[in-house]
Design a protein around this motif. Structure first.
Motif, PDB file in Angstrom:
ATOM      1  N   UNK A 196      68.357 106.085  65.341  1.00 38.52           N
ATOM      2  CA  UNK A 196      67.136 105.289  65.447  1.00 38.52           C
ATOM      3  C   UNK A 196      67.489 103.830  65.667  1.00 38.52           C
ATOM      4  N   UNK A 197      66.733 103.196  66.551  1.00 39.56           N
ATOM      5  CA  UNK A 197      66.943 101.777  66.831  1.00 39.56           C
ATOM      6  C   UNK A 197      65.596 101.084  66.766  1.00 39.56           C
ATOM      7  N   UNK A 198      65.461 100.153  65.853  1.00 39.40           N
ATOM      8  CA  UNK A 198      64.216  99.395  65.710  1.00 39.40           C
ATOM      9  C   UNK A 198      64.404  98.005  66.290  1.00 39.40           C
ATOM     10  N   UNK A 199      63.492  97.609  67.149  1.00 42.21           N
ATOM     11  CA  UNK A 199      63.521  96.279  67.743  1.00 42.21           C
ATOM     12  C   UNK A 199      62.243  95.572  67.323  1.00 42.21           C
ATOM     13  N   UNK A 200      62.390  94.444  66.673  1.00 43.69           N
ATOM     14  CA  UNK A 200      61.242  93.667  66.224  1.00 43.69           C
ATOM     15  C   UNK A 200      61.129  92.412  67.079  1.00 43.69           C
TER      16      UNK A 200
END
Length: 55
Positions: free
Chosen positions: A2-6
């Motif tokens: 999983x990769x979260x980009x904010x």
């Protein structure tokens, strides 16, 4: 994986400011760029003075 980009408003503001700076640097003549920069600095100074005087 999983990769979260904010992406927040500061990132968008910085990206827009850098794009505007590049456009200004490539398209404007030196006199126009100097006037725009001087007006921007004056507006920022007035903003800082207004915020600091409200305390």
């Amino acid at each position: 994986m999983n990769l979260n980009v904010t992406i927040d408003w500061k990132f968008v503001l910085a990206l827009g400011g850098s794009v505007a700076g590049v456009i200004l640097a490539t398209k404007a003549d030196s006199d126009g760029a100097e006037r725009v920069l001087a007006k921007t600095v004056d507006a920022c100074k007035e903003s800082v003075v207004a915020v600091n005087s409200n305390h």
